[in-house]
Each structure stands twice: as structure tokens, then as C-alpha cells.
Motif scaffolding. Structure first.
Motif, PDB file in Angstrom:
ATOM      1  N   SER A  20       0.015 -23.011 -41.225  1.00  0.00           N
ATOM      2  CA  SER A  20      -0.236 -24.165 -42.074  1.00  0.00           C
ATOM      3  C   SER A  20      -1.393 -23.841 -43.012  1.00  0.00           C
ATOM      4  N   ALA A  21      -1.101 -23.864 -44.294  1.00  0.00           N
ATOM      5  CA  ALA A  21      -2.128 -23.539 -45.290  1.00  0.00           C
ATOM      6  C   ALA A  21      -2.914 -24.796 -45.637  1.00  0.00           C
ATOM      7  N   ARG A  22      -4.211 -24.637 -45.776  1.00  0.00           N
ATOM      8  CA  ARG A  22      -5.039 -25.755 -46.231  1.00  0.00           C
ATOM      9  C   ARG A  22      -6.074 -25.213 -47.211  1.00  0.00           C
ATOM     10  N   PRO A  59       5.292 -21.710 -44.429  1.00  0.00           N
ATOM     11  CA  PRO A  59       6.475 -21.972 -43.598  1.00  0.00           C
ATOM     12  C   PRO A  59       7.211 -20.696 -43.186  1.00  0.00           C
ATOM     13  N   GLU A  60       7.261 -19.711 -44.068  1.00  0.00           N
ATOM     14  CA  GLU A  60       7.957 -18.459 -43.756  1.00  0.00           C
ATOM     15  C   GLU A  60       7.223 -17.634 -42.706  1.00  0.00           C
ATOM     16  N   HIS A  85      -1.109 -22.620 -53.991  1.00  0.00           N
ATOM     17  CA  HIS A  85       0.343 -22.731 -54.134  1.00  0.00           C
ATOM     18  C   HIS A  85       1.037 -21.574 -53.420  1.00  0.00           C
ATOM     19  N   ALA A  86       0.503 -20.360 -53.564  1.00  0.00           N
ATOM     20  CA  ALA A  86       1.089 -19.179 -52.919  1.00  0.00           C
ATOM     21  C   ALA A  86       1.079 -19.342 -51.400  1.00  0.00           C
ATOM     22  N   LEU A  87      -0.052 -19.774 -50.852  1.00  0.00           N
ATOM     23  CA  LEU A  87      -0.130 -19.944 -49.398  1.00  0.00           C
ATOM     24  C   LEU A  87       0.777 -21.060 -48.911  1.00  0.00           C
ATOM     25  N   LEU A 108       9.697 -16.365 -54.324  1.00  0.00           N
ATOM     26  CA  LEU A 108       9.673 -16.012 -52.910  1.00  0.00           C
ATOM     27  C   LEU A 108      11.036 -15.463 -52.504  1.00  0.00           C
ATOM     28  N   ASP A 109      11.042 -14.229 -52.047  1.00  0.00           N
ATOM     29  CA  ASP A 109      12.264 -13.569 -51.583  1.00  0.00           C
ATOM     30  C   ASP A 109      12.228 -13.565 -50.063  1.00  0.00           C
ATOM     31  N   THR A 110      13.195 -14.230 -49.442  1.00  0.00           N
ATOM     32  CA  THR A 110      13.231 -14.321 -47.982  1.00  0.00           C
ATOM     33  C   THR A 110      14.454 -13.618 -47.391  1.00  0.00           C
ATOM     34  N   ARG A 111      15.064 -12.723 -48.153  1.00  0.00           N
ATOM     35  CA  ARG A 111      16.239 -12.017 -47.638  1.00  0.00           C
ATOM     36  C   ARG A 111      15.882 -11.095 -46.480  1.00  0.00           C
ATOM     37  N   ALA A 112      14.668 -10.626 -46.425  1.00  0.00           N
ATOM     38  CA  ALA A 112      14.165  -9.806 -45.310  1.00  0.00           C
ATOM     39  C   ALA A 112      12.769 -10.336 -45.025  1.00  0.00           C
TER      40      ALA A 112
END
Length: 120
Positions: free
Chosen positions: A109-111, A104-105, A97-99, A73-77
Motif C-alpha cells: 500500500s503506497a502512501r 497492487p501489483e 502516481h507510480a507507486l 504498466l506492463d503486467t504480462r510477466a
């Protein structure tokens, strides 16, 4: 109908993915070791092939590379989730797992909603 597989034949280019007569014979023979009703190449109604993108875990040979998936997961942008590896039998777990990583990003809320659903 029954899906039987898989084989692991390396290809250099995605367009080269396909099944050949030797692989079909191999899969028929493998299934025939376990069932009384024997199958032949004539029983094969269809085939499909894909590319398994393996995550480079430093293994010397492709056959020893893990078949597990890896998420980055890249959160720089804007969040970008890259998935490497995996297999069809872990598709639902990978999606969950991906969701859970993206939730959070992206403020949701993933279920899991498909865990108990039958595959088509």
C-alpha cells in the motif's frame, strides 16, 4: 543561491545536452525583468542540463508536445512500469502516481510521505 531556468533546446544525442552562452544570457535577461537587483553572466555559479524525454502524443512540433508524464504498466510477466515525459516540478506527484500503480501489483500500500517535506 537561486536556480533559474529552463530553456528547451532540442538535441539529437543525450551527450549533446548542455547550456551555451546565449541560453545563459537569455535566462539572466528573463530574471532581470522581474527583479530590481540585476544579475549578469558573472553571477552564474553553476549550470546543469538534462534531457526531457517527451511522450509522443502525436504533436507536430516538440514545443507543442505535452510536458505531462505518461505511465505504462506492463503486467504480462514481472510488473514493469515505464515513465515517459514529466518535469522536475511534478517529480513528487509522478512518484506518488507510480507507486500507486505498482502497489497492487507488488502487494503493498503506497502512501505519500514527501508531499509536505521541503525540497533541499
Amino acid at each position: 543561491e537561486t536556480m533559474i531556468g529552463t530553456t528547451d533546446v532540442p538535441v539529437q544525442h543525450p551527450g549533446d545536452a548542455g547550456i551555451d552562452a546565449d541560453e545563459i544570457a537569455y535566462l539572466c535577461a528573463a530574471a532581470n525583468r522581474y527583479f530590481r537587483q540585476q544579475i549578469t553572466v558573472a553571477d552564474v555559479t553553476g549550470t546543469w542540463s538534462g534531457i526531457r524525454a517527451l511522450y509522443d502524443n502525436g504533436a507536430d512540433e516538440a514545443r507543442t508536445v505535452t510536458r505531462d508524464y505518461h505511465l505504462d504498466l506492463d503486467t504480462r510477466a514481472a510488473p514493469i512500469l515505464s515513465m515517459f515525459g514529466g518535469k522536475i516540478t511534478t517529480a513528487r506527484a509522478l512518484a506518488e502516481h507510480a507507486l500507486s500503480r505498482l502497489g497492487p501489483e507488488l502487494h503493498f500500500s503506497a502512501r505519500p510521505v514527501t508531499r509536505d517535506r521541503r525540497l533541499p
